[in-house]
Design an enzyme around this catalytic site. Structure first.
Site, mmCIF file in Angstrom:
data_model
loop_
_atom_site.group_PDB
_atom_site.id
_atom_site.type_symbol
_atom_site.label_atom_id
_atom_site.label_comp_id
_atom_site.label_asym_id
_atom_site.label_seq_id
_atom_site.Cartn_x
_atom_site.Cartn_y
_atom_site.Cartn_z
ATOM 1 N N SER A 43 0.843 -1.196 0.000
ATOM 2 C CA SER A 43 0.000 0.000 0.000
ATOM 3 C C SER A 43 0.877 1.243 0.000
ATOM 4 C CB SER A 43 -0.900 0.025 1.236
ATOM 5 O OG SER A 43 -1.433 1.320 1.387
ATOM 6 N N MET B 257 -11.806 -5.744 5.540
ATOM 7 C CA MET B 257 -10.977 -4.780 6.274
ATOM 8 C C MET B 257 -10.633 -5.364 7.636
ATOM 9 S SD MET B 257 -10.291 -2.212 4.379
ATOM 10 C CE MET B 257 -9.361 -1.362 5.651
ATOM 11 N N HIS C 28 -1.324 -1.471 -4.135
ATOM 12 C CA HIS C 28 -2.581 -1.091 -3.487
ATOM 13 C C HIS C 28 -2.603 0.427 -3.310
ATOM 14 C CE1 HIS C 28 -6.102 -1.955 -0.940
ATOM 15 N NE2 HIS C 28 -5.651 -0.997 -0.136
ATOM 16 N N MET D 147 -8.921 8.245 -0.393
ATOM 17 C CA MET D 147 -9.763 8.638 0.750
ATOM 18 C C MET D 147 -10.332 10.034 0.523
ATOM 19 S SD MET D 147 -7.302 7.486 3.857
ATOM 20 C CE MET D 147 -6.573 5.860 3.957
ATOM 21 N N HIS E 288 -8.370 1.057 -3.896
ATOM 22 C CA HIS E 288 -9.292 0.898 -2.769
ATOM 23 C C HIS E 288 -9.976 2.242 -2.536
ATOM 24 C CE1 HIS E 288 -9.622 0.006 1.867
ATOM 25 N NE2 HIS E 288 -10.810 0.116 1.281
ATOM 26 N N ASP F 2 -6.709 -6.219 4.557
ATOM 27 C CA ASP F 2 -6.074 -4.908 4.519
ATOM 28 C C ASP F 2 -6.157 -4.263 5.899
ATOM 29 O OD1 ASP F 2 -5.169 -2.378 3.875
ATOM 30 O OD2 ASP F 2 -6.898 -1.836 2.639
ATOM 31 N N GLY F 3 -4.986 -4.003 6.473
ATOM 32 C CA GLY F 3 -4.913 -3.295 7.750
ATOM 33 C C GLY F 3 -4.221 -4.128 8.811
ATOM 34 N N GLY F 4 -3.045 -3.663 9.231
ATOM 35 C CA GLY F 4 -2.307 -4.369 10.271
ATOM 36 C C GLY F 4 -1.803 -5.735 9.829
ATOM 37 N N MET G 37 -12.038 4.528 -0.648
ATOM 38 C CA MET G 37 -12.669 4.868 0.633
ATOM 39 C C MET G 37 -13.358 6.213 0.442
ATOM 40 S SD MET G 37 -9.660 3.450 3.060
ATOM 41 C CE MET G 37 -8.529 3.431 1.694
ATOM 42 N N SER H 285 2.424 -0.163 6.394
ATOM 43 C CA SER H 285 3.574 0.121 7.258
ATOM 44 C C SER H 285 4.507 -1.084 7.376
ATOM 45 C CB SER H 285 3.099 0.592 8.632
ATOM 46 O OG SER H 285 2.125 -0.295 9.140
ATOM 47 N N PHE I 188 -6.587 5.060 7.985
ATOM 48 C CA PHE I 188 -5.199 5.357 8.350
ATOM 49 C C PHE I 188 -4.332 4.108 8.225
ATOM 50 C CE2 PHE I 188 -8.092 8.045 10.737
ATOM 51 C CZ PHE I 188 -7.617 9.319 10.428
ATOM 52 N N ASP J 35 -4.768 3.610 -1.965
ATOM 53 C CA ASP J 35 -5.839 3.989 -1.045
ATOM 54 C C ASP J 35 -6.331 5.395 -1.338
ATOM 55 O OD1 ASP J 35 -6.061 1.713 0.812
ATOM 56 O OD2 ASP J 35 -3.960 2.170 1.243
#
Ligand code: DX5
Ligand code: ZN
Length: 221
Positions: free
Chosen positions: A8, A137, A33, A37, A66, A175-177, A68, A198, A143, A35
């Site tokens: 991402s 998600m 990916h 927003m 993606h 997606d996420g963490g 959002m 991250s 974020f 994002d």
């Protein structure tokens, strides 16, 4: 099953965006990916079509966008023009989800639908057989750098089981963490596309991409 790592770029260094995209693609990332927003559907504002268009020439990798964004159906043609290949919209952001999914497919793009953590997978029952991808998600969107929400693993498992019972072979993206630490459990549950923000761009992105691919190979053995 085709296992894919999708870095991402939200967590990339925007002063070197082109370079950072080429780096992960060269390391084996077949998806990028992206994002988008809007500051309404999610509290944050990221980037849109002009940025996507300008990075399109950096790589032939799949642009996995993606959205959002509230009522994303308004932007399908513009996203296609900018260079999107897969367009994922949120069930929570579409008043007429069936229409939006059909418009994405009519535009010649792959259609994904995303579910926020608190949205049950049953929200997709009527439309599941029309989708190329479901995005579960694993954090609340908006974020990068948030902590994986453990109960979302059960949603992935339940969704894969519903798909199998209905003979549907769509991708399940998470997606996420997401990081090397939870990828094996997510693979076990049935996910096959792994977004890393991250965990990839935080430190030596190429090495991190290779680690994801290594985990996929180990899992196949
Ligand atoms: C969050 C975005 C993610 C984000 C993930 O709303 O959809 O794609 O970049 O970042 P990490 O992997 O750091 O949680
Ligand atoms: Zn995302």
């Amino acid at each position: 099953m085709d296992y894919i790592v999708a870095p991402s770029i939200l967590s990339a260094d925007f002063t070197r965006l082109g370079e950072q995209i080429r780096e992960v693609a060269a390391a084996g990332a077949r998806y990028i990916h992206i994002d988008v927003m809007d500051g309404t559907f999610v509290p944050n504002i990221s980037f849109g079509m002009p940025v996507i268009q300008s990075i399109r020439h950096c790589t032939g990798a799949v642009f996995d966008v993606h959205m959002m964004v509230q009522e994303p159906g308004r932007h399908i043609e513009a996203m296609k023009k900018a260079g999107a290949d897969v367009l994922t919209v949120h069930v929570e952001a579409c008043t007429h989800l069936d229409r939006v999914v059909n418009q994405i497919k009519e535009a010649g793009l792959k259609a994904g639908v995303a579910l926020n953590p608190a949205t049950p997978i049953q929200a997709l029952d009527c439309i599941l057989d029309q989708l190329d991808m479901v995005l579960i998600m694993t954090v609340n969107p908006g974020f990068g750098g948030q902590k994986f929400i453990p109960y979302t693993l059960d949603k992935v498992r339940a969704l894969r089981s519903v798909m199998e019972s209905r003979g549907i072979q769509a991708d399940i993206q998470v997606d996420g963490g997401v990081s090397g630490a939870n990828v094996p459990a997510l693979m076990d549950a049935g996910a096959n596309i792994f977004v890393g923000g991250s965990s990839i761009y935080g430190h030596e992105p190429a090495a991190r991409v290779k680690e994801f691919i290594q985990i996929f190979e180990e899992y196949r053995k």
